[in-house]
Each structure stands twice: as structure tokens, then as C-alpha cells.
Motif scaffolding. Structure first.
Motif, mmCIF file in Angstrom:
data_model
loop_
_atom_site.group_PDB
_atom_site.id
_atom_site.type_symbol
_atom_site.label_atom_id
_atom_site.label_comp_id
_atom_site.label_asym_id
_atom_site.label_seq_id
_atom_site.Cartn_x
_atom_site.Cartn_y
_atom_site.Cartn_z
ATOM 1 N N ASP A 163 0.828 -1.208 0.000
ATOM 2 C CA ASP A 163 0.000 0.000 0.000
ATOM 3 C C ASP A 163 0.863 1.259 0.000
ATOM 4 O O ASP A 163 0.571 2.230 -0.717
ATOM 5 C CB ASP A 163 -0.918 -0.004 1.231
ATOM 6 C CG ASP A 163 -1.987 -1.081 1.149
ATOM 7 O OD1 ASP A 163 -2.248 -1.570 0.033
ATOM 8 O OD2 ASP A 163 -2.539 -1.446 2.206
ATOM 9 N N VAL A 164 1.919 1.254 0.818
ATOM 10 C CA VAL A 164 2.797 2.423 0.874
ATOM 11 C C VAL A 164 3.515 2.614 -0.461
ATOM 12 O O VAL A 164 3.657 3.748 -0.951
ATOM 13 C CB VAL A 164 3.807 2.270 2.025
ATOM 14 C CG1 VAL A 164 4.847 3.399 1.975
ATOM 15 C CG2 VAL A 164 3.090 2.300 3.365
ATOM 16 N N ALA A 165 3.958 1.510 -1.066
ATOM 17 C CA ALA A 165 4.625 1.610 -2.363
ATOM 18 C C ALA A 165 3.667 2.154 -3.420
ATOM 19 O O ALA A 165 4.052 2.986 -4.260
ATOM 20 C CB ALA A 165 5.166 0.244 -2.773
ATOM 21 N N ALA A 166 2.414 1.691 -3.394
ATOM 22 C CA ALA A 166 1.428 2.195 -4.352
ATOM 23 C C ALA A 166 1.163 3.682 -4.123
ATOM 24 O O ALA A 166 1.021 4.453 -5.075
ATOM 25 C CB ALA A 166 0.132 1.395 -4.226
ATOM 26 N N MET A 167 1.099 4.105 -2.859
ATOM 27 C CA MET A 167 0.871 5.512 -2.548
ATOM 28 C C MET A 167 2.044 6.368 -3.049
ATOM 29 O O MET A 167 1.838 7.444 -3.621
ATOM 30 C CB MET A 167 0.693 5.691 -1.044
ATOM 31 C CG MET A 167 0.279 7.105 -0.635
ATOM 32 S SD MET A 167 0.127 7.260 1.166
ATOM 33 C CE MET A 167 -1.125 6.018 1.494
ATOM 34 N N ARG A 168 3.244 5.863 -2.839
ATOM 35 C CA ARG A 168 4.412 6.625 -3.285
ATOM 36 C C ARG A 168 4.438 6.733 -4.811
ATOM 37 O O ARG A 168 4.765 7.787 -5.356
ATOM 38 C CB ARG A 168 5.689 5.950 -2.789
ATOM 39 C CG ARG A 168 6.949 6.708 -3.198
ATOM 40 C CD ARG A 168 8.151 6.244 -2.423
ATOM 41 N NE ARG A 168 9.312 7.051 -2.742
ATOM 42 C CZ ARG A 168 10.475 6.975 -2.116
ATOM 43 N NH1 ARG A 168 10.623 6.118 -1.109
ATOM 44 N NH2 ARG A 168 11.477 7.744 -2.455
ATOM 45 N N ARG A 169 4.055 5.663 -5.484
ATOM 46 C CA ARG A 169 4.030 5.703 -6.943
ATOM 47 C C ARG A 169 2.976 6.705 -7.421
ATOM 48 O O ARG A 169 3.213 7.462 -8.362
ATOM 49 C CB ARG A 169 3.732 4.318 -7.494
ATOM 50 C CG ARG A 169 3.556 4.283 -9.005
ATOM 51 C CD ARG A 169 3.397 2.867 -9.519
ATOM 52 N NE ARG A 169 3.040 2.864 -10.924
ATOM 53 C CZ ARG A 169 3.897 3.088 -11.907
ATOM 54 N NH1 ARG A 169 5.173 3.325 -11.637
ATOM 55 N NH2 ARG A 169 3.504 3.051 -13.163
ATOM 56 N N LEU A 170 1.813 6.704 -6.780
ATOM 57 C CA LEU A 170 0.766 7.640 -7.164
ATOM 58 C C LEU A 170 1.229 9.077 -6.976
ATOM 59 O O LEU A 170 1.007 9.944 -7.832
ATOM 60 C CB LEU A 170 -0.493 7.369 -6.342
ATOM 61 C CG LEU A 170 -1.655 8.365 -6.530
ATOM 62 C CD1 LEU A 170 -2.092 8.420 -7.985
ATOM 63 C CD2 LEU A 170 -2.812 7.999 -5.625
ATOM 64 N N ILE A 171 1.893 9.351 -5.856
ATOM 65 C CA ILE A 171 2.393 10.706 -5.593
ATOM 66 C C ILE A 171 3.421 11.094 -6.651
ATOM 67 O O ILE A 171 3.414 12.217 -7.175
ATOM 68 C CB ILE A 171 2.988 10.787 -4.182
ATOM 69 C CG1 ILE A 171 1.868 10.685 -3.141
ATOM 70 C CG2 ILE A 171 3.764 12.086 -3.994
ATOM 71 C CD1 ILE A 171 2.368 10.527 -1.736
ATOM 72 N N LEU A 176 4.794 14.385 -11.225
ATOM 73 C CA LEU A 176 5.356 14.472 -12.573
ATOM 74 C C LEU A 176 4.385 15.172 -13.516
ATOM 75 O O LEU A 176 4.783 16.006 -14.341
ATOM 76 C CB LEU A 176 5.697 13.077 -13.093
ATOM 77 C CG LEU A 176 6.406 13.019 -14.452
ATOM 78 C CD1 LEU A 176 7.679 13.849 -14.439
ATOM 79 C CD2 LEU A 176 6.710 11.574 -14.830
ATOM 80 N N LEU A 177 3.098 14.863 -13.395
ATOM 81 C CA LEU A 177 2.100 15.562 -14.203
ATOM 82 C C LEU A 177 2.102 17.063 -13.911
ATOM 83 O O LEU A 177 2.026 17.890 -14.828
ATOM 84 C CB LEU A 177 0.712 14.983 -13.927
ATOM 85 C CG LEU A 177 0.293 13.753 -14.731
ATOM 86 C CD1 LEU A 177 -1.072 13.272 -14.275
ATOM 87 C CD2 LEU A 177 0.286 14.037 -16.217
ATOM 88 N N LEU A 302 -0.119 6.037 -19.186
ATOM 89 C CA LEU A 302 -0.028 6.540 -20.552
ATOM 90 C C LEU A 302 -0.400 8.015 -20.633
ATOM 91 O O LEU A 302 0.053 8.715 -21.534
ATOM 92 C CB LEU A 302 -0.915 5.708 -21.472
ATOM 93 C CG LEU A 302 -0.426 4.277 -21.739
ATOM 94 C CD1 LEU A 302 -1.366 3.549 -22.684
ATOM 95 C CD2 LEU A 302 0.984 4.271 -22.304
ATOM 96 N N ALA A 303 -1.226 8.500 -19.689
ATOM 97 C CA ALA A 303 -1.523 9.940 -19.654
ATOM 98 C C ALA A 303 -0.254 10.733 -19.358
ATOM 99 O O ALA A 303 -0.020 11.791 -19.945
ATOM 100 C CB ALA A 303 -2.594 10.233 -18.610
ATOM 101 N N ILE A 304 0.566 10.218 -18.460
ATOM 102 C CA ILE A 304 1.836 10.879 -18.144
ATOM 103 C C ILE A 304 2.758 10.850 -19.362
ATOM 104 O O ILE A 304 3.392 11.857 -19.711
ATOM 105 C CB ILE A 304 2.503 10.205 -16.935
ATOM 106 C CG1 ILE A 304 1.704 10.499 -15.661
ATOM 107 C CG2 ILE A 304 3.945 10.665 -16.772
ATOM 108 C CD1 ILE A 304 2.221 9.791 -14.443
ATOM 109 N N VAL A 305 2.838 9.687 -20.011
ATOM 110 C CA VAL A 305 3.687 9.576 -21.206
ATOM 111 C C VAL A 305 3.232 10.576 -22.265
ATOM 112 O O VAL A 305 4.058 11.281 -22.869
ATOM 113 C CB VAL A 305 3.645 8.138 -21.757
ATOM 114 C CG1 VAL A 305 4.431 8.048 -23.063
ATOM 115 C CG2 VAL A 305 4.199 7.155 -20.741
#
Length: 331
Positions: A163-171, A176-177, A302-305
């Protein structure tokens, strides 16, 4: 502006000429009133043609040409300023309208435009600084949480780590966006990025995770290493997102290939069925998710890409025949 002034002057000259001819016609008509009607009209028309129409034409035509030349010359600095603004790329900073040679009547407008550009730059800089600050503030407690969880065992600790890893990835994705949005409004410093070197570095970092998932990854270089202008970390993030997507659709024991040729592009080929143009158009929308999307993601990959490529003046393309997604910097 030039066409409006030209039309206005043409109306003034035409109206003045018509009024002049009408006044002369009345004067000649009264002078020849003693003659018969037809004789007076012919005489008046002949006098007008010889002493009015021909001199007026001889004067009006050079005047119109002179006015055209003067107007073109007076408005040329404005045309030059427009060309300079049109030539501005997304990587330029401190963009201003050069009003050194503009007519004095236009200076209030150019000053207002320059003030607006300054405010936009300041707003974009604040947005980018805010994104960096938020990323830092969030990453620090998340890193501390991961350290605490590393000392714990059991299924519950493993779930919390996920969960923490997923949260960090989302942040990281959201930041980046935000940075890409800020860069488009006021571009940050860029570098010459060697695509082959960048691909090699990204693959080296991603390889342990890819191998742990039961897949392989390789770099295929088929020509001179292309160099593009941009932000190295942003382009690297775009390539990492494509590699992660490719790993998810590649069957176990399959291979993900990153291809670099002599064109300014990066191609990621996977073992899946490929994406059509319509599917790609849908998936580059924020929050759109594919069937193979990671359950820990937020539908932003893909939105970020797509956003990164927009800011760099390129695009993301699909090649369904080779099951590839392409980062194309050549547009």
C-alpha cells in the motif's frame, strides 16, 4: 490592421473623388446651361475628362502606391515581432514582445502583453516549486514508513508495504504531471539527451524487477545514437512507464525489447496483442485504464507519457503490427 487601414483610405479617397466630380459636373453644367441639353452634357463630360478625371487619376494612383508602401513600412516592425513570437518554442524562457521598434500607438498593448507573460511565468514557477515541495514533504514520511515496515514480518506487513509503495508511486505520478504542466507554461532548463544511453540506464534499473516477474528485457540498437533536447528525468519516466506496461502484457518467459535506431524515437515492443489507434487515444486520457492495468495504479501511466511527449514537442504512437508503443520526438 493593414487591410482595415487600406479599406478606410480607399473609402475616403473614393468618396472624395466622387464628391469632387459631382461638384465639377454641377459647375460645368451651369456654365453650359445656355447650350442645348445634349451639347451641354457632352461639353461638360469632355471638360471633366480632360481637366478633372485624368489629373485625378494621375494623382490618386501614385498616392495609393505611396500610402501602401508607407503603411507596409510602418507596420513591418509589428509583423517582425509576430514572427519572433511564432518562432518561440516550448523550451524558451523569459518570453517578451520586443517593442523597441514598434509604433508608439501599439506600446500600451505590448506592455500589457509583456506584463501578462510575466505573470504567467511567475505562476508556472510557483506551480513547479509547489509540486517539488509537496513531493518532498510526502516522500519523507513515506520513506520513514517503509523503514518501519522493513523491520516487521508477516502478511499484514507485506500488505502495508504494498500500500505504501502504491501511494508513493501515485504521488510520483501526480507530481510528474504537475511538473509537466508547469514546464509547458514556463519551460525549465533542458539538456541534450542521448536516447541510447538513456534507454540503457532505464533498462539497467528496471531489469531486476522485470526478471523477478519471469520476463526478460533487452536493448536493441540498430543505428547511430540519436540525441534530442529535453528533460532527461521526464523522458526516462516516460520510457519506464512503457516498459512497465509492456511487462504486464508480455507472457511469462517472454521478452520486452527497447529499440533505438537512427531516428529520434524510442520503441518498446512487448509480447501482447498491441494497441489500436482508438485504444491508444482512449488510454492517454487521465484515469482511463486498460484491461491489463496494474491494480495499484491510478490510470495515469499513458496519460503521463502523453503529457511528457506533448511538452517535448513529440507524440506517443502505436504500431499494432509489431505490438509496439513509440516515443516519437521527430514532430
Amino acid at each position: 490592421m493593414f487591410r482595415s487601414l487600406a479599406r478606410g483610405l480607399a473609402v475616403v479617397v473614393s468618396g472624395g473623388t466622387i464628391l469632387l466630380l459631382a461638384a465639377v459636373l454641377l459647375e460645368y453644367w451651369s456654365s453650359f446651361a445656355a447650350m442645348s441639353g445634349s451639347d451641354a452634357l457632352r461639353a461638360a463630360l469632355r471638360e471633366m475628362a480632360e481637366h478633372v478625371v485624368l489629373p485625378v487619376l494621375a494623382l490618386v494612383v501614385p498616392m495609393m502606391l505611396a500610402i501602401h508602401f508607407v503603411m507596409r513600412r510602418a507596420l513591418q516592425p509589428l509583423a517582425d515581432a509576430t514572427e519572433r513570437l511564432n518562432a518561440v518554442s516550448g523550451q524558451d524562457r523569459n518570453i517578451r514582445v520586443d517593442d523597441a521598434h514598434l509604433p508608439a500607438e501599439i506600446l500600451p498593448f505590448t506592455n500589457a502583453v509583456n506584463m501578462m507573460l510575466g505573470r504567467l511565468e511567475q505562476s508556472a514557477a510557483r506551480q513547479e516549486a509547489f509540486a517539488a515541495d509537496v513531493a518532498h514533504e510526502w516522500r519523507t514520511p513515506l520513506a520513514a514508513m517503509m523503514l518501519e515496515l522493513d523491520g516487521m514480518d508477516g502478511d499484514q506487513a507485506a500488505r502495508l508495504k504494498g500500500d505504501v509503495a502504491a501511494m508513493r508511486r501515485l504521488i510520483d505520478q501526480l507530481m510528474l504531471l504537475a511538473q509537466m504542466d508547469a514546464q509547458e507554461a514556463a519551460a525549465t532548463a533542458t539538456d541534450d539527451v542521448d536516447l541510447a544511453e538513456l534507454a540503457s540506464d532505464v533498462i539497467a534499473r528496471a531489469a531486476p524487477v522485470v526478471i523477478a516477474s519471469g520476463r526478460m528485457i533487452e536493448l536493441v540498437s540498430t543505428g547511430p545514437s540519436p540525441v534530442v533536447r529535453g528533460r532527461r528525468e521526464a523522458i526516462g519516466a516516460a520510457l519506464r512507464n512503457l516498459i512497465e506496461n509492456a511487462v504486464r502484457v508480455t507472457p511469462p518467459a517472454g521478452t520486452v525489447r527497447v529499440v533505438v535506431d537512427d531516428s529520434p524515437s524510442l520503441r518498446v515492443a512487448d509480447g501482447g496483442s498491441g494497441l489500436s489507434e482508438d485504444q491508444l487515444d482512449r488510454l492517454i486520457q487521465r484515469t482511463a485504464r486498460a484491461d491489463h492495468a496494474s491494480p495499484d495504479g491510478a490510470g495515469l501511466g499513458l496519460a503521463i507519457v502523453h503529457r511528457i511527449m506533448q511538452v517535448h514537442g513529440g507524440s506517443i504512437r502505436t504500431d499494432p503490427a509489431t505490438s509496439s508503443l513509440i516515443l516519437d520526438f521527430g514532430h
